[in-house]
Design a protein around this motif. Structure first.
Motif, PDB file in Angstrom:
ATOM      1  N   ASP A 284      23.490  80.615 -25.568  1.00 28.51           N
ATOM      2  CA  ASP A 284      23.606  82.025 -24.999  1.00 28.51           C
ATOM      3  C   ASP A 284      24.802  82.924 -25.740  1.00 28.51           C
ATOM      4  O   ASP A 284      24.580  83.971 -26.080  1.00 28.51           O
ATOM      5  CB  ASP A 284      24.061  81.837 -23.267  1.00 28.51           C
ATOM      6  N   ALA A 285      25.781  82.107 -26.195  1.00 30.29           N
ATOM      7  CA  ALA A 285      26.722  82.891 -26.894  1.00 30.29           C
ATOM      8  C   ALA A 285      26.126  83.398 -28.442  1.00 30.29           C
ATOM      9  O   ALA A 285      26.707  84.294 -28.899  1.00 30.29           O
ATOM     10  CB  ALA A 285      27.822  81.934 -27.096  1.00 30.29           C
ATOM     11  N   GLU A 286      25.160  82.517 -28.935  1.00 31.84           N
ATOM     12  CA  GLU A 286      24.702  83.041 -29.999  1.00 31.84           C
ATOM     13  C   GLU A 286      23.993  84.308 -29.895  1.00 31.84           C
ATOM     14  O   GLU A 286      23.913  85.278 -31.092  1.00 31.84           O
ATOM     15  CB  GLU A 286      23.449  82.033 -30.303  1.00 31.84           C
TER      16      GLU A 286
ATOM     17  N   ILE B 103      16.302  80.767 -24.214  1.00 31.68           N
ATOM     18  CA  ILE B 103      17.965  80.751 -24.426  1.00 31.68           C
ATOM     19  C   ILE B 103      18.465  79.914 -23.482  1.00 31.68           C
ATOM     20  O   ILE B 103      18.280  79.719 -22.263  1.00 31.68           O
ATOM     21  CB  ILE B 103      18.174  82.050 -23.886  1.00 31.68           C
ATOM     22  N   ASP B 104      19.405  78.833 -24.118  1.00 32.77           N
ATOM     23  CA  ASP B 104      19.806  77.747 -23.391  1.00 32.77           C
ATOM     24  C   ASP B 104      21.014  78.497 -22.552  1.00 32.77           C
ATOM     25  O   ASP B 104      22.252  78.458 -23.253  1.00 32.77           O
ATOM     26  CB  ASP B 104      20.579  76.998 -24.745  1.00 32.77           C
ATOM     27  N   TYR B 105      20.815  78.776 -21.492  1.00 32.07           N
ATOM     28  CA  TYR B 105      21.743  79.679 -20.559  1.00 32.07           C
ATOM     29  C   TYR B 105      22.843  78.697 -19.895  1.00 32.07           C
ATOM     30  O   TYR B 105      22.766  78.440 -18.899  1.00 32.07           O
ATOM     31  CB  TYR B 105      20.952  80.554 -19.601  1.00 32.07           C
ATOM     32  N   ASN B 106      23.540  77.988 -20.720  1.00 30.55           N
ATOM     33  CA  ASN B 106      24.504  77.219 -20.218  1.00 30.55           C
ATOM     34  C   ASN B 106      25.711  77.725 -19.915  1.00 30.55           C
ATOM     35  O   ASN B 106      26.756  77.185 -19.348  1.00 30.55           O
ATOM     36  CB  ASN B 106      24.880  75.964 -21.197  1.00 30.55           C
ATOM     37  N   ARG B 107      26.011  78.982 -20.113  1.00 23.88           N
ATOM     38  CA  ARG B 107      27.064  80.043 -19.809  1.00 23.88           C
ATOM     39  C   ARG B 107      28.332  79.413 -20.341  1.00 23.88           C
ATOM     40  O   ARG B 107      29.372  79.632 -20.010  1.00 23.88           O
ATOM     41  CB  ARG B 107      27.186  80.236 -17.944  1.00 23.88           C
TER      42      ARG B 107
HETATM   43 MG   LIG Z   1      26.266  78.248 -24.520  1.00 21.57          MG
END
Ligand SMILES: [Mg+2]
Ligand SMILES: Cc1ncc(C[n+]2csc(CCOP(=O)(O)OP(=O)(O)O)c2C)c(N)n1
Length: 794
Positions: free
Chosen positions: A156-158, A183-187
Motif C-alpha cells: 500500500d505504501a508502494e 494491493i496489500d492493504y496492511n495500512r
Molecule cells: Mg504496507
C-alpha cells in the motif's frame, strides 16, 4: 480434506517456511558474523494468504506475477513446495549464491517473472507486459498460447511511487487489459501506519483510469459474525476503527480486543454476547479475518476476475505480520522474531527440531496435500520460461551518406531503410518514444510502419488532406508504440517488450528513443530493465551540449558515465554515420544473444552473452569521412576504437576523442602535426567497451591467464613511454581519463563539467575548452615551451 482446508494448511506452511528462512539467515547461519539484515518477516506474512490463493489455486501457467519485493521469502517457499526451488537455495537465503532477498529473474532459479526490489517498478511493469501481450496478439504472434493475466502484488505504501501513476495513465491510453493489481492493504509502510481512508483514494484513482475495483475488507468469519445478533454494531466499530488502533490491538491480541470492544460497544445489547461467546484466541482470529486473509473470499474474487479481460485492482485488507507475534506493530518492517518467538511458532506449527524445512512436517493429510500440489494448475506447464529463435540481421545496414550529417540523422535514415527493406527482421522491430518520435528522427520509420493501436485510428490531418510530413495512422499492424512524455514509462516499456522472447516466446527487437539528458529521469527503470536482462536498443539524442542555443537546460554531462557504469548495457558514441551503421548492425544481433560462453579472447568482452545497447547520438552535422567501412574497421568500431591517424614510432602526443567533438580533435591534430609529426588520433566509439575489455583482461591475467589482452591495450601498445595523451569528449571528462592508465601515459582529460550554459556549439566548445584551441592549449601544457605554430588559426 477440502480445498479450503488444504490451502489453509499450505498457507501456514508458507508462513512458517518464510519466517524460518529469514530467521535462519539472521540468527543461525549468520550468527558468527553478527550481521543482521532487515526482517521482511512481517511484509511476507501480510501476503501469505493472498499468495497461497494465487499460486496454489488461482494462477494459470500463462499468468505472470511481479511479487512485492519484501514478499520474496513467501515466493521462494511457494516455489519450494511446488518443487521449483531447492533446499540449498532457501537455506542460503540472502547468502552468496542463495535465494535472493528480492525476487530476481537473473539471479534466482525459481521461475521469477519480473525482478522487483525498487518499489513501484514491478507493478508498473505488468502494465507494459500486458501491452506487449496485446501487441503480439495483434500481429498474430504467439496465438497458440492462452492469454495470461499480468499480476502485481503491490504494497500500500508502494502506491506512493509516482511512476505508478504515470503507468496507469499510459495503460488507460492503450486500452489496458488482463492486468490485476492486488494491493496489500496492511495500512503500514516501512516507518509508520498509513493515512486514514487511503483506500478511498485508491478506489477513486483506479476507477478513473477505467479499472474495476474489488474491495476485500471483511473475511468470511467476519461476515458470518456480522449476520449474528449485534453484528451490525461490530461492523460499524471495525469500519470506524482508525488504522493505528486496529494495528495496535492486533499486536496486543485477544484479551486487548475484548477489553477495547467491550469498553467501546459492550453496552450496545447483543454485541456483548457476540464478543463473550468467543475465547480470546477466537476473538483475535475473528478480528484478524480481513479479506486478504480469507481464502474463500480471495478465491471467489480471483475467479470472478478471470471471466473478463478488464484490468482489476483488488484492495485486500491485510495485517502486516499476520499470524506472527509482531503482527500489527508499527515498527515491524525490519523486525525479527526472537529465537524464543520462533520456538513458540514452531510449537504452534508442530515442527520438530531438525525438520524445519520438511514440506509436510506438522501438517495432517500428507497424501491429500501431495496430490493437491501435483495438480496445481500453475505448474501444469513444466517450463513457464519461454525462449525464441534469433531473427537474422542483414549483413549490412544501408545508409546514404551525405557530405555532412549528424548521427541522429543517420539513425533516422537507417531505421527508415530497415522499414523499407522489409522482411522478418524489419517485422520484428518495434519502436517507441516518449513524445519525441519526430524530434529524435524516427518519423521516417513511423511513416513506413505506422503507429500501433488495437483498433484502427485514422490520422485526421491525412484524411482532411492537410499536408504534413508525418502520418499518424494507427492500427494493429503498426510497429511504433507512441508513449506520453514520462521517461520511466519508456524504460518500463523497453523492459517489458525486451523480455518478450523470455516471457511470451516471441522475439521482438525494441528500439526506444529519447533525449539523452532524460535518461536520468528514467534511470531506475533503465537499471531494472537491464537487471532483468531485457533486450533493447536505446537511441539517445541530442546529447552533450550539441543542442546548443536551443537547450542549455537539455544538456547531458553524466550520461557517458552512466553508459559505462550500467551493467547489461553496452554504450556507444559514434562520431560518424558509417560507424553508427556498423554499431547498429552489431546491436541488433547483440541484443539477441544469450550465450554463456567465455569472454571473446580478442577483446575480453562478454559478447556471447549479449545485452542491451545505448547509442549516444547528436544533432550536430559534421563532415563525414570518405572511406570504405571494411570488415576490419567495422570490427574496431564495434570493439570501441581505432586509429584515425596512427601515431609514429616517436609519438610524443596522442589525441583521443569520443563522439561529436571529432572535428575539433581532427583540426587540433592537423595543426599540432606541423610540429609533432608522429602525433596520433584515436577515435573512440565506445569508452564503455574499451574499459570493460581492459578490466576483464587485467582480471584474467591476475588469475593466471598471462596472454589475455584487450582491444585498448593492443591499440595503445605501440605508444612510446614518453608519449602523452589528451582526451576530449562532449560529456564528463572522466569517461576517457582512465585511458592513460592502460600503459602508463600521462593524460589530460577534457570535457564538460558544468550544466546549463546556452550558446552556439562554437561558443560552448570554446567555453569548456573542448574546441581545437582548447585541445592544443592542453597539449602544449603537457610540453611547456613548444607553442604550436598555427594556434592563431583556430
Ligand atoms: Mg504496507
Ligand atoms: C524505490 C524504493 N524506495 C525505497 C525502498 C525502501 N522500502 C522498502 S519497503 C518500503 C515500505 C513498503 O511499504 P509497503 O509497500 O506498504 O509494503 P509492506 O512493507 O507494508 O509490505 C520501503 C520504503 C525501496 N525498496 N524502493
Amino acid at each position: 480434506m477440502d480445498k479450503i482446508e488444504i490451502l489453509a494448511a499450505l498457507e501456514r506452511k508458507v508462513r512458517w517456511l518464510a519466517t524460518w528462512m529469514v530467521h535462519n539467515a539472521n540468527h543461525l547461519r549468520r550468527s558468527d558474523d553478527g550481521l543482521k539484515v532487515g526482517g521482511h518477516q512481517a511484509s511476507s506474512a501480510s501476503l501469505s494468504t493472498i499468495m497461497t490463493a494465487l499460486y496454489f489455486a488461482a494462477l494459470r501457467p500463462e499468468d505472470r506475477v511481479a511479487v512485492k519485493p519484501h514478499a520474496s521469502p513467501n515466493f521462494h517457499a511457494i516455489q519450494y513446495l511446488l518443487g521449483a526451488q531447492s533446499l540449498d537455495k532457501i537455506e542460503n537465503f540472502r547468502a552468496f549464491g542463495g535465494a535472493q532477498s528480492y525476487p530476481s529473474r537473473t539471479k534466482d532459479v525459481d521461475d521469477v517473472d519480473f525482478s522487483t526490489g525498487s518499489v513501484g517498478l514491478g507493478a508498473a511493469q505488468t502494465i507494459f507486459a500486458s501491452l506487449a501481450q496485446d501487441y503480439l496478439r495483434a500481429k498474430g504472434l504467439g496465438a497458440d498460447r492462452p492469454e495470461g493475466k499480468m499480476i502485481a502484488l503491490v504494497g500500500d505504501a508502494e502506491m506512493d511511487e509516482g511512476n505508478i501513476f504515470e503507468a496507469l495513465l499510459e495503460g488507460w491510453k492503450h486500452g489496458l487489459r488482463n492486468t490485476w493489481w492486488v494491493i496489500d492493504y496492511n495500512r503500514q509502510s516501512l516507518d509508520a501506519v498509513v493515512r486514514e481512508g487511503l483506500w478511498e483514494r485508491f478506489e477513486a484513482i483506479f476507477r478513473s483510469f477505467g479499472w474495476d475495483v474489488v474491495i476485500l475488507k471483511h473475511g468470511s468469519l467476519q461476515q458470518a459474525a456480522f449476520a449474528e445478533p449485534g453484528g451490525d454494531a461490530l461492523r460499524t466499530w471495525i469500519d470506524n476503527c482508525p488504522n493505528q488502533l486496529y494495528s495496535a490491538l492486533t499486536f496486543q491480541g485477544g484479551a486487548a480486543w475484548r477489553k477495547r470492544l467491550l469498553d467501546d460497544i459492550g453496552d450496545q445489547g447483543p454485541v456483548s454476547k457476540l464478543i463473550e461467546l468467543r475465547s480470546d484466541a477466537e476473538l483475535a482470529e475473528l478480528m484478524g479475518n480481513l479479506g486478504g486473509h480469507d481464502l474463500p473470499s480471495l478465491l471467489e474474487a480471483f475467479e470472478a476476475a478471470r471471466s473478463h479481460d478488464r484490468p482489476v485492482c483488488f484492495i485486500a485488507y491485510t495485517i502486516k505480520g499476520f499470524g506472527l507475534p509482531l503482527a500489527g506493530h508499527k515498527d515491524n518492517h525490519a523486525g525479527l522474531l526472537t529465537p524464543a518467538q520462533v520456538e513458540g511458532m514452531r510449537a504452534q506449527m508442530g515442527v520438530r527440531p531438525g525438520r524445519e524445512w520438511e514440506p509436510f512436517e506438522g501438517l495432517a493429510g500428507e497424501a491429500d496435500l501431495r496430490r493437491f500440489l501435483e495438480n496445481v494448475p500453475f505448474r501444469a506447464r513444466a517450463k513457464r520460461a519461454a525462449s525464441a529463435t534469433v531473427t537474422a540481421v542483414p549483413a549490412k545496414l544501408d545508409v546514404e551518406l551525405a557530405r555532412e550529417m549528424s548521427t541522429q540523422q543517420g539513425f533516422g535514415l537507417i531505421m527508415r531503410n530497415i522499414a523499407k527493406t522489409g522482411g522478418e527482421f524489419a517485422d520484428r522491430v518495434v519502436t517507441t518514444s516518449p513524445d519525441v518520435t519526430v524530434s529524435t528522427n524516427l518519423g521516417g520509420w513511423v511513416n513506413a510502419r505506422s503507429v500501433f493501436a488495437r483498433q484502427n485510428l485514422a490520422d485526421t490531418f491525412k484524411a482532411e488532406r492537410i499536408p504534413s510530413t508525418f502520418v499518424w495512422d494507427a492500427s494493429p499492424k503498426g510497429q511504433h508504440v507512441e508513449l506520453g512524455i514520462a521517461e520511466m514509462n519508456l524504460f518500463l516499456m523497453l523492459s517489458a517488450f525486451g523480455l518478450s522472447h523470455a516471457i511470451f516466446g516471441e522475439r521482438l527487437l525494441p528500439v526506444g528513443t529519447l533525449y539523452d539528458p532524460f535518461i536520468e529521469r528514467g534511470l531506475d527503470a533503465l537499471n531494472y530493465a537491464c537487471y532483468q536482462d531485457a533486450r533493447f536498443i536505446l537511441a539517445a539524442t541530442p546529447s552533450g551540449v550539441t543542442l546548443a542555443p536551443e537547450g542549455g537546460a537539455h544538456q547531458s554531462i553524466a550520461t557517458p558515465l552512466i553508459g559505462m557504469a550500467q551493467d547489461g548495457l553496452a554504450s556507444f558514441e559514434p562520431a560518424f554515420v558509417d560507424e553508427l551503421a556498423a554499431i547498429m548492425r552489431f546491436g541488433f544481433d547483440y541484443i539477441q544473444r544469450d550465450g554463456r560462453a567465455e569472454p571473446d579472447p580478442s577483446t575480453w568482452l562478454r559478447d556471447a552473452v549479449g545485452g542491451s545497447i545505448y547509442l549516444r547520438l547528436s544533432t550536430r552535422g559534421i563532415e563525414q569521412p570518405q572511406r570504405a567501412m571494411d570488415e576490419g574497421l567495422a570490427a574496431d568500431v564495434v570493439n570501441g576504437g581505432y586509429w584515425m591517424r596512427r601515431p609514429g614510432p616517436n609519438a610524443q602526443l596522442v589525441i583521443v576523442y569520443q563522439g561529436a567533438v571529432a572535428p575539433e580533435a581532427i583540426a587540433a591534430t592537423g595543426l599540432l602535426a606541423e610540429d609533432r609529426r608522429d602525433i596520433g588520433l584515436l577515435a573512440v566509439t565506445s569508452a564503455d567497451r574499451l574499459h570493460a575489455g581492459w578490466s576483464a583482461a587485467l582480471r584474467a591475467r591476475e588469475i593466471g591467464r598471462p596472454n589475455a589482452t584487450s582491444h585498448v591495450e593492443r591499440v595503445l601498445s605501440e605508444l612510446p613511454r614518453h608519449c602523452q595523451i589528451v582526451t576530449v569528449i562532449d560529456g564528463h571528462p572522466a569517461t576517457l581519463a582512465w585511458i592513460g592508465s592502460v600503459h602508463g601515459h600521462r593524460t589530460r582529460a577534457l570535457g564538460v563539467e558544468h550544466f546549463g550554459q546556452t550558446g552556439t556549439i562554437a561558443d560552448l566548445y570554446r567555453h569548456f575548452g573542448i574546441d581545437a584551441a582548447g585541445i592544443i592549449r592542453s597539449a602544449e601544457a603537457l610540453f611547456p615551451g613548444r607553442p604550436a605554430r598555427h594556434l592563431s588559426v583556430v
